[in-house]
Write a protein that holds these residues in place. Structure first.
Motif, PDB file in Angstrom:
ATOM      1  N   VAL A 112      56.631  49.585 -57.763  1.00 16.79           N
ATOM      2  CA  VAL A 112      57.104  49.636 -56.386  1.00 16.79           C
ATOM      3  C   VAL A 112      56.560  50.897 -55.716  1.00 16.79           C
ATOM      4  CG1 VAL A 112      59.217  50.165 -55.087  1.00 16.79           C
ATOM      5  CG2 VAL A 112      59.226  48.302 -56.736  1.00 16.79           C
ATOM      6  N   ASN A 113      56.217  50.783 -54.435  1.00 20.20           N
ATOM      7  CA  ASN A 113      55.883  51.955 -53.624  1.00 20.20           C
ATOM      8  C   ASN A 113      56.870  52.021 -52.460  1.00 20.20           C
ATOM      9  OD1 ASN A 113      53.332  52.954 -54.831  1.00 20.20           O
ATOM     10  ND2 ASN A 113      52.647  50.883 -54.328  1.00 20.20           N
ATOM     11  N   ALA A 124      53.249  57.099 -48.687  1.00 19.92           N
ATOM     12  CA  ALA A 124      54.532  57.102 -49.387  1.00 19.92           C
ATOM     13  C   ALA A 124      55.541  57.985 -48.667  1.00 19.92           C
ATOM     14  CB  ALA A 124      54.328  57.604 -50.816  1.00 19.92           C
ATOM     15  N   SER A 125      56.765  57.492 -48.546  1.00 19.11           N
ATOM     16  CA  SER A 125      57.789  58.279 -47.866  1.00 19.11           C
ATOM     17  C   SER A 125      59.188  57.905 -48.330  1.00 19.11           C
ATOM     18  CB  SER A 125      57.690  58.065 -46.350  1.00 19.11           C
ATOM     19  OG  SER A 125      58.750  58.733 -45.695  1.00 19.11           O
ATOM     20  N   TYR A 126      60.006  58.924 -48.524  1.00 20.18           N
ATOM     21  CA  TYR A 126      61.439  58.730 -48.746  1.00 20.18           C
ATOM     22  C   TYR A 126      62.232  59.344 -47.587  1.00 20.18           C
ATOM     23  CZ  TYR A 126      61.009  57.102 -53.587  1.00 20.18           C
ATOM     24  OH  TYR A 126      60.737  56.373 -54.726  1.00 20.18           O
ATOM     25  N   ALA A 127      61.533  59.737 -46.520  1.00 25.17           N
ATOM     26  CA  ALA A 127      62.207  60.314 -45.359  1.00 25.17           C
ATOM     27  C   ALA A 127      62.662  59.151 -44.486  1.00 25.17           C
ATOM     28  CB  ALA A 127      61.243  61.210 -44.598  1.00 25.17           C
ATOM     29  N   GLN A 128      63.934  59.089 -44.168  1.00 25.00           N
ATOM     30  CA  GLN A 128      64.419  57.960 -43.357  1.00 25.00           C
ATOM     31  C   GLN A 128      64.134  58.219 -41.883  1.00 25.00           C
ATOM     32  OE1 GLN A 128      68.441  57.415 -44.887  1.00 25.00           O
ATOM     33  NE2 GLN A 128      67.848  55.487 -45.804  1.00 25.00           N
ATOM     34  N   ARG A 129      62.886  58.530 -41.604  1.00 24.88           N
ATOM     35  CA  ARG A 129      62.446  58.687 -40.233  1.00 24.88           C
ATOM     36  C   ARG A 129      60.950  58.382 -40.223  1.00 24.88           C
ATOM     37  NH1 ARG A 129      62.349  63.669 -42.554  1.00 24.88           N
ATOM     38  NH2 ARG A 129      60.347  64.720 -42.334  1.00 24.88           N
ATOM     39  N   GLY A 130      60.441  57.892 -39.092  1.00 24.89           N
ATOM     40  CA  GLY A 130      59.038  57.536 -39.043  1.00 24.89           C
ATOM     41  C   GLY A 130      58.266  58.534 -38.218  1.00 24.89           C
ATOM     42  N   PRO A 135      53.928  56.134 -60.917  1.00 20.25           N
ATOM     43  CA  PRO A 135      55.093  56.863 -60.403  1.00 20.25           C
ATOM     44  C   PRO A 135      55.224  56.734 -58.875  1.00 20.25           C
ATOM     45  CG  PRO A 135      53.814  58.244 -61.890  1.00 20.25           C
ATOM     46  CD  PRO A 135      53.012  56.997 -61.669  1.00 20.25           C
ATOM     47  N   ASN A 136      56.467  56.675 -58.434  1.00 23.78           N
ATOM     48  CA  ASN A 136      56.778  56.551 -56.996  1.00 23.78           C
ATOM     49  C   ASN A 136      57.788  57.643 -56.684  1.00 23.78           C
ATOM     50  OD1 ASN A 136      57.121  55.418 -54.408  1.00 23.78           O
ATOM     51  ND2 ASN A 136      58.768  54.074 -55.127  1.00 23.78           N
ATOM     52  N   ASP A 179      55.284  66.483 -50.232  1.00 25.19           N
ATOM     53  CA  ASP A 179      56.652  66.111 -50.576  1.00 25.19           C
ATOM     54  C   ASP A 179      56.992  64.830 -49.812  1.00 25.19           C
ATOM     55  OD1 ASP A 179      59.555  67.873 -51.385  1.00 25.19           O
ATOM     56  OD2 ASP A 179      59.591  65.908 -50.446  1.00 25.19           O
ATOM     57  N   THR A 180      57.406  63.778 -50.530  1.00 27.54           N
ATOM     58  CA  THR A 180      57.627  62.488 -49.871  1.00 27.54           C
ATOM     59  C   THR A 180      58.936  62.444 -49.089  1.00 27.54           C
ATOM     60  OG1 THR A 180      58.610  61.571 -51.875  1.00 27.54           O
ATOM     61  CG2 THR A 180      56.254  61.190 -51.543  1.00 27.54           C
TER      62      THR A 180
END
Lengths: 416, 93
Positions: A254-255, A302-308, B47-48, B72-73
């Protein structure tokens, strides 16, 4: 559970609406359950509901880090459709649409499903050929779709600029009349209420910090509200699946990306369907409140920031203003992003994992909302029987080794 | 808007670049000795991370060259930029 009806509304109205009860939620989880579902979004809540309703499990908990429906369930653009190319996806997503059609009645909760149709635009001769192939594939899978010429598109979507001088020409399109939109919060709340009425404990503000195993099997979870024992644990946490699964030593294919959506200020009715332009990467519908609900493509890193980020906003809006000049002076009210879990073949994963007793539902990418009822139904079956539901079987981990991918990247609507 | 420091052209906005995904992914080989599981791990199971990620970017509308970025993601903070073929400096997450 208090049933909702016109009579109930009148009765409570006469008492000043003081008799309504809270519908779900417990502060503190019990020490053990028969099954724990991690993630109080649509998929997690639906899974818990079907575990109780279809499989008779009564001691079930849903653990949610924040508040229910506060992740991607509350961040999507609420489109429901089953216009997929391949038989496996068509069967799965059409089952979902059919469950949605009955869901308000099933849950005794108005999810406001409006089957207003979903129109894909074709902007070239080649787009028309693609639409023809796509509609034909749907027909072969037993799903209704109609091919539209430019005049018909203009009739269904009067605000579109279909003139010969249009910057983005309109050649025609395709409609799935049974597609449409529903109220996303109502889907989460409806499942939560119905699950709670069947004995499911819904615990909010309860973050899962780790997993416990005994003799190689899952035996429970460690949470911010203490350790809870359970022989079966199910993960349904969308964009954060990789991070959570890693705590059980599982790597996922998953990405995670940020997917944005925007809402305009409310205006009078101007669009009574959903319209999507795959070539320009833009789609929108109008909510019952009058706001235009607009979506675009992914922020492609790739992003885990809940903003665009802004380039995606600009691209989406530019396409929209070109095709629908009358929206050009509307103002945005809100803009946000959800973290979506994208798999290489743009198809989900519903399966057991390498840890016995641990199950996962993830990989919905940019289209999980429409799949909530079927995702919950088949995931609950997979958990209860420790064997994937027939509809979910093609969506297991085996395909990443066997090569039997369900490559729906071409049918995801927007090219992400 | 991300600002990326192209090692060849300097700081430019993200619209000039394309992200090519993770860096330092080693292709297994020789091919005839690679099992289905190894191919699968190489192709799909990477890795993700929620945190530091090393990835390749290409300055599409500038020099057209590839380079590596460590980012940093969650915060999108860029912690280092280095050329293709170079080894990254160790970063403590």
């Amino acid at each position: 559970m208090q049933r909702y009806s016109l009579a109930a509304l009148l009765r409570h109205g006469l008492n000043g609406h003081r008799g309504w009860q809270a519908n779900w939620g417990v502060e503190q989880p019990q020490a053990s359950y028969d099954a724990i579902v991690i993630g109080g979004g649509g998929h997690g809540l639906a899974t818990a509901y079907y575990l109780a309703e279809n499989h008779g499990l009564r001691r079930v908990a849903v653990l949610e880090k924040g508040w229910i429906g506060g992740g991607n369930t509350g961040r999507n653009t609420t489109i429901i459709r089953s216009n997929y190319l391949f038989p496996e996806s068509a069967a799965f997503y059409d089952f979902s649409v059919k469950l949605y059609e009955k869901l308000s009645r099933t849950l005794n909760y108005n999810i406001m499903f409006s089957q207003r149709g979903m129109i894909l635009l074709a902007h070239s001769r080649h787009d028309m050929e693609n639409v023809s192939r796509w509609a034909s594939a749907m027909h072969l899978n037993g799903i209704d779709a109609e091919i539209l010429d430019a005049a018909r598109v203009k009739k269904l979507v009067p605000i579109i600029d279909a003139s010969p001088s249009a910057r983005i020409p309109i050649y025609g399109g395709m409609n799935q009349p049974r597609g449409g939109s529903a109220r996303h919060d109502a889907v989460a709340w409806g499942y939560a209420r119905a699950a709670a009425a069947r004995g499911v404990d819904i615990v909010q503000n309860c973050e899962v910090l780790g997993f416990e195993t005994a003799a190689g099997r899952i035996s429970g979870v460690v949470t911010s509200k203490g350790t809870i024992a359970a022989p079966k644990v199910a993960i349904a946490v969308a964009g954060h699946s990789s991070a959570l699964a890693a705590k059980a030593g599982i790597e996922l294919p998953v990405n995670s990306y940020a997917l944005q959506a925007f809402v305009s200020e409310p205006v009078k009715p101007m669009l009574d369907t959903v319209v999507l332009s795959p070539a320009t990467g833009m789609y929108f519908s109008q909510s019952d409140k009058g706001e235009l609900v607009i979506g675009g493509g992914l922020d492609l890193y790739a992003s885990y920031a809940q903003r665009g980020n802004f380039p995606t906003v600009e691209k989406t809006v530019a396409a929209m203003v070109d095709m629908f000049p009358s929206v050009g002076r509307l103002r945005f009210m809100r803009q946000w992003a959800g973290i979506v879990d994208v798999v290489h073949d743009s198809s989900p994963i519903i399966d057991r994992t390498s840890v016995p007793g641990l199950y996962i539902n993830c990989g919905w990418g940019t289209g999980g909302f429409k799949a909530i009822p079927a995702g919950g139904w088949t995931f609950a079956h997979t958990i209860a029987h420790d064997d994937p539901h027939p509809l979910a079987k093609p969506f297991g981990f085996a395909r990443f080794t066997s090569g039997a991918m369900i490559d729906e990247a071409a049918a995801a609507g927007i090219a992400h | 808007m991300l600002l990326l420091d192209c090692p060849f052209c300097g700081v430019r906005p993200e619209i000039e670049f394309a992200c090519g995904g993770r860096s330092h992914v080693q292709r297994p080989g020789p091919p005839e000795q690679v099992s289905d599981e190894q191919w699968s791990a190489y192709l799909f199971f990477q890795p993700n991370p929620k945190g530091l990620l090393r990835e390749r970017w290409r300055h599409v509308v500038g020099c057209g060259l590839w380079f590596n970025v460590e980012r940093d993601t969650v915060t999108h903070a860029v912690t280092q930029v280095y050329e293709m073929g170079a080894a990254p400096a160790e970063t403590t997450p």
